[in-house]
Design a protein around this motif. Structure first.
Motif, PDB file in Angstrom:
ATOM      1  N   ASN A  29       0.782  -1.240   0.000  1.00 34.87           N
ATOM      2  CA  ASN A  29       0.000   0.000   0.000  1.00 34.87           C
ATOM      3  C   ASN A  29       0.814   1.291   0.000  1.00 34.87           C
ATOM      4  O   ASN A  29       0.230   2.369  -0.107  1.00 34.87           O
ATOM      5  N   MET A  30       2.135   1.207   0.133  1.00 40.98           N
ATOM      6  CA  MET A  30       2.948   2.420   0.185  1.00 40.98           C
ATOM      7  C   MET A  30       4.000   2.431  -0.910  1.00 40.98           C
ATOM      8  O   MET A  30       4.539   1.382  -1.282  1.00 40.98           O
ATOM      9  N   ASP A  31       4.275   3.632  -1.415  1.00 40.62           N
ATOM     10  CA  ASP A  31       5.406   3.813  -2.317  1.00 40.62           C
ATOM     11  C   ASP A  31       6.667   3.953  -1.477  1.00 40.62           C
ATOM     12  O   ASP A  31       6.648   4.523  -0.383  1.00 40.62           O
ATOM     13  N   LYS A  35       8.446   9.719  -1.536  1.00 44.03           N
ATOM     14  CA  LYS A  35       7.223   9.802  -2.344  1.00 44.03           C
ATOM     15  C   LYS A  35       6.017   9.228  -1.622  1.00 44.03           C
ATOM     16  O   LYS A  35       4.912   9.795  -1.693  1.00 44.03           O
ATOM     17  N   GLY A  36       6.189   8.119  -0.934  1.00 42.00           N
ATOM     18  CA  GLY A  36       5.068   7.481  -0.255  1.00 42.00           C
ATOM     19  C   GLY A  36       4.977   7.779   1.225  1.00 42.00           C
ATOM     20  O   GLY A  36       4.186   7.166   1.945  1.00 42.00           O
ATOM     21  N   GLN A  37       5.762   8.710   1.699  1.00 41.16           N
ATOM     22  CA  GLN A  37       5.833   9.022   3.122  1.00 41.16           C
ATOM     23  C   GLN A  37       4.498   9.533   3.662  1.00 41.16           C
ATOM     24  O   GLN A  37       3.823  10.324   3.027  1.00 41.16           O
ATOM     25  N   TYR A  49       8.570   4.066   4.044  1.00 43.12           N
ATOM     26  CA  TYR A  49       8.879   2.712   3.578  1.00 43.12           C
ATOM     27  C   TYR A  49      10.260   2.655   2.940  1.00 43.12           C
ATOM     28  O   TYR A  49      10.539   3.353   1.972  1.00 43.12           O
TER      29      TYR A  49
END
Length: 207
Positions: A29-31, A35-37, A49
Motif C-alpha cells: 500500500n505504500m510507495d 514519495k510514499g511518506q 517505507y
C-alpha cells in the motif's frame, strides 16, 4: 508448566504475526521513500517505507556471501534464544524477564523471515546478490525524525555528511529495543531470585 511454555512462546508468535502483517500492509500500500511518506505526528513521526539490506542501521558485511553469513547467524541466534526462553520458563524465572525474552525472540524471527523469504516473495534481494534465497531485505517503516541535516564540517570523518539522528525501524526492531530497555531498567527485579539463591548458598557454605 506446559501452559506456561505455550503462553510465552505465543507472545513471540504474536510479535511475528503483527510484524509481518504491518510489513505486508506497507509493501502493498505504500510507495518507497519520500514519495510514499505518511506524516503521523508533524514531521517528527512518520511512516517511511524503505528496505534494509543488512544489519541494524543499514550496516552490512561487504562481500559476496556477507548477507548469507548474517542470515545463518540469525538462525543460530534464534535457536539459542528459543532454547534460553524454554530453560528460563522451566526454572520459573521472573515473568517480566520471560516476556522480554519472548519479545526478543519474536523480533529476531520477524526480521529473519524477511531475510530468508523476501528475496523470493517480493523479489527485493539486492541486484548483486548471489541468490534470492537468504538475501531478502528487511522492510522498515517507522521513522522518528528527531533531527536530520548536514553535520558541521569540523566533525572528523563525518563532517558535511547528511544524517538522520534516528533510524527507520519496524515492529520486530521495536520489540527487541523495548525488551532490552526493560531488562536494563528492571534488572534488579528480574534477577532478584538468582541473586537470593547465590546469597543463600554463600551463607550456607560459610555458616
Amino acid at each position: 508448566m506446559k501452559n506456561q511454555i505455550v503462553k510465552y512462546f505465543l507472545i513471540s508468535v504474536l510479535i511475528i504475526l503483527i510484524d509481518q502483517a504491518v510489513k505486508l500492509l506497507v509493501y502493498y500500500n505504500m510507495d518507497m521513500g519520500t514519495k510514499g511518506q505518511i506524516l503521523i505526528f508533524g514531521d517528527w513521526f512518520k511512516l517511511h517505507y524503505l528496505t534494509n539490506p543488512g544489519m541494524a542501521f543499514g550496516m552490512k558485511l561487504n562481500f559476496e556471501y556477507g548477507k548469507l553469513i548474517l542470515t545463518v547467524f540469525r538462525i543460530g541466534a534464534m535457536i539459542a534464544i528459543g532454547y534460553y526462553l524454554y530453560t528460563l520458563i522451566k526454572s520459573r524465572a521472573n515473568s517480566g524477564f520471560l516476556v522480554c525474552i519472548a519479545l526478543i525472540l519474536g523480533g529476531a524471527i520477524g526480521n529473519l523471515v524477511d531475510s530468508i523469504f523476501y528475496g523470493i516473495w517480493f523479489d527485493n534481494a539486492p541486484y548483486d546478490a548471489p541468490s534470492a534465497w537468504f538475501h531478502g531485505q528487511v522492510i522498515d517503516m517507522f521513522y522518528i525524525d528527531i533531527w536530520e541535516g548536514y553535520l558541521p564540517d569540523w566533525i572528523p570523518g563525518l563532517g558535511g555528511d547528511y544524517m538522520a539522528l534516528w533510524p527507520v525501524f519496524n515492529i520486530a526492531d521495536a520489540a527487541i529495543f523495548v525488551a532490552i530497555c526493560f531488562i536494563i531498567i528492571f534488572q534488579k527485579r528480574y534477577f532478584k531470585k538468582e541473586e537470593e539463591v547465590n546469597t543463600n548458598e554463600f551463607e550456607t557454605q560459610h555458616s
